[in-house]
Enzyme design. Structure first.
Site, short mmCIF file in Angstrom:
data_model
loop_
_atom_site.label_atom_id
_atom_site.label_comp_id
_atom_site.label_asym_id
_atom_site.label_seq_id
_atom_site.Cartn_x
_atom_site.Cartn_y
_atom_site.Cartn_z
N LYS A 148 -15.78 17.24 9.11
CA LYS A 148 -16.86 17.27 10.11
C LYS A 148 -17.11 18.71 10.50
O LYS A 148 -16.30 19.33 11.17
CB LYS A 148 -16.46 16.42 11.32
N TRP A 195 -21.39 15.80 8.44
CA TRP A 195 -20.32 15.46 7.51
C TRP A 195 -20.46 16.18 6.17
O TRP A 195 -21.56 16.24 5.60
CB TRP A 195 -20.34 13.95 7.24
N THR A 235 0.85 -1.19 0.00
CA THR A 235 0.00 0.00 0.00
C THR A 235 0.89 1.24 0.00
O THR A 235 2.10 1.15 0.28
CB THR A 235 -0.89 0.03 1.25
N GLU A 280 -5.85 -3.74 -1.48
CA GLU A 280 -6.30 -4.92 -0.73
C GLU A 280 -7.35 -5.75 -1.48
O GLU A 280 -7.77 -6.79 -1.01
CB GLU A 280 -6.88 -4.46 0.63
#
Ligand code: AMP
Length: 544
Positions: free
Chosen positions: A442, A447, A190, A335
């Site tokens: 936030k 959100w 990653t 992944e």
């Protein structure tokens, strides 16, 4: 009582894909741009012969099944040969992202215990800088002929090996070993924006299953009639398994080498009659700018598959309406071996007005067969599929990671992989990524989706690129900051873009401030590096 099936138990192996391609699509072309410029053409049969020669050569160097071989390379035919030679002989193909920080590269080469490193001459200075710190590597091999060896030899090998010398004279037959399909085949780390990069070790089974699924008409839709150009790098999630899928389907594959700017890609697409391409949105922005400026058309390309970050709706519209190119928008991560969800239009969708069609494609779509998804709240409870309830996206399936390389515990929570993405799932199964958990803003306890704001800003005709980050705010906790790159020659100022956004998003979403930049920092996988932007601009807001 359950009854055992009575079918043969043949393992799903990467060598099987190559031999299928060589036997059934022997004359199909692999077109490859060399790092030093020219375009070369090989047949799949030749690629297979050269892959077998490489397998013999690696065995000759003393490598054993289970050993790891790294690549630091562009998308080209030698890299493709290595994909098959290394995994096919039971070794692990470790594809490295050359744009990782050199220290991270050293870390992953040592962590993977690589024995041989295959590199493109472009990366010779990088190899020179890191070679002494990688004591386990016994050979550094430049993916070229001897005459194109770089001037700066790596210190670990006074004379770096030329790939063509390594395989010259080797037999072009090789008895591919048979082993358990769950054996590790490819290792990809990653990007490691926080902490060390983590290794994902794909199995032969996960790759073969994904590659086969990728060919389906409603996924990438590869076939013998298509010429596919993977711009997505072979060091990034297996180039979405296109190098494998092309072998399954017998598709013609066009490998772009190092030149990924709009002009070079356009020229390659036209010269090689590319019909399907795949890459991240930033690449397509460069391509469309080139095409727009030159008043050009695509004469053969009919589909582009986009993923890696959200595809702005304005780009979907442009590809579709102005150039007649269908966009398929996929979601996946290191992944997940390759694409896990994809937005696609059904026959009924194609009848809808253009606006509605673009809105469908702008979402990340439905899972491909073999994958399941759900969204959960902070306590891990599954949220309804109502298109509104948003939570962390969880994924499971036959090509999803179970644990990271050398980790002693599973990465799963109750059998599902937590993606770190915030998403909603609609009743019809269509998933929309709202944000990364670390990017979501936030504000006053609610959100704000940075992706939605970026997409809205990208809809302005003067905007080339947009990014939104959260900045600290004394009253609202966080507020959005918009960072913009103007199109060349375009004039755009803060009041105009804010007024444009005010018509498109909720009032409290309108950014607190706008910063104009010449370019956005882009990482090795083509994504805007928001952590860099946060470091540089995160503290900008000083108003009340
Ligand atoms: P990587 O492993 O570097 O490919 O990063 C995977 C991450 O990229 C995902 O977890 C998402 O946050 C993001 N991503 C990939 N595809 C998309 C997409 N189509 N829309 C939005 N974000 C995406």
């Amino acid at each position: 009582m359950l009854k055992p099936g009575l079918m043969m138990d043949r393992p799903l192996l990467i060598s099987g894909l190559l031999e299928h391609g060589a036997a059934q699509h022997a004359t199909q072309e692999v077109v490859s741009r060399e790092t030093h410029g020219p375009t070369v053409r090989l047949s799949i049969a030749q690629i297979a012969r050269r892959a077998r020669q490489l397998a013999n050569a690696l065995r000759g160097l003393g490598l054993q099944p289970g050993d790891a071989v790294a690549s630091i390379a562009w998308n080209n035919h030698r890299h493709l040969e290595a994909y098959y030679a290394v995994s096919g002989s039971g070794m692990v193909m470790h594809t490295c992202n050359p744009r990782l920080h050199p220290e991270q590269l050293v870390y992953i080469l040592n962590h993977a215990e690589d024995r041989v490193v295959l590199f493109d001459s472009t990366f010779a200075p990088l190899v020179q800088a890191i070679a002494a710190k990688c004591p386990r590597v016994l050979a550094w091999v430049c993916l070229s002929e001897r005459e194109h060896l770089p001037d700066t030899p790596s210190p670990a090998a006074a004379t770096p090996l030329a790939y063509e010398d390594l395989i010259a004279g080797q037999p072009d037959t090789f008895d591919w070993p048979e082993f358990d399909e769950k054996t590790g085949a490819v290792l990809c780390y990653t990007s490691g924006t926080t902490g060390h990069p983590k290794g994902v070790l794909y199995s032969h089974r996960s790759i073969v299953l994904n590659a086969t699924t990728a060919c389906l008409p409603d996924v990438l839709g590869l076939s013998t009639r298509e010429s596919v150009l993977p711009v997505v790098p072979m060091f990034h999630i297996n180039a979405w398994c296109i190098p494998y899928a092309a072998m399954v389907a017998g598709a013609r594959i066009v490998l772009p080498g190092p030149r990924l700017d709009g002009a070079s890609l356009y020229e390659l697409m036209e010269a090689e009659k590319v019909t399907i391409s795949a890459g991240v949105p930033t690449i397509w922005m460069g391509l469309l700018q080139h095409v727009e400026q030159g008043g050009l058309r695509f004469s053969t390309m009919h589909r582009t598959c986009v993923g890696g970050s959200a595809m702005p709706r304005a780009l979907i519209e442009k590809f579709n309406e102005a150039y007649g190119v269908e966009v398929r928008h996929g979601w996946g991560m290191t992944e997940t071996t390759a694409i896990a969800t994809l937005s696609n239009l059904s026959a009924a969708d194609w009848e809808r007005p253009a606006d509605e069609r673009h809105a469908i494609v702008a979402r990340q779509g439905k899972v491909v067969s073999g994958i399941e998804i759900k969204v959960v709240d902070e306590q891990g409870a599954t949220l309804p599929r109502d298109g509104v309830s948003q939570g962390e996206l969880m994924v499971r399936g036959q090509w999803i990671v179970e644990r990271y390389h050398k980790a002693d515990r599973t990465a799963l929570v109750d059998g599902w992989f937590p993606t770190g993405d915030i998403a909603t799932i609609a009743p019809d199964g269509v998933m929309t990524i709202r944000d990364r958990t670390k990017d979501v803003i936030k504000s006053g306890g609610e959100w704000i989706s940075s992706i939605d704001l970026e997409n809205a800003a990208a809809g302005h005709p003067a905007v080339a690129q947009a990014a939104v980050i959260g900045i600290k705010h004394p009253k609202w906790d966080e507020r959005p900051l918009l960072l913009l790159v103007r199109k060349p020659g375009a004039a755009l100022e803060k009041p105009e873009i804010l007024a444009f956004l005010a018509e498109r998003v909720a009032k409290w979403w309108v950014p607190e401030d706008v910063v104009f930049l010449d370019a956005l920092p882009v990482g090795g996988t083509g994504k805007v590096q928001k952590n860099e932007l946060r470091k540089r601009y995160g503290g900008v807001f000083s108003g009340g």
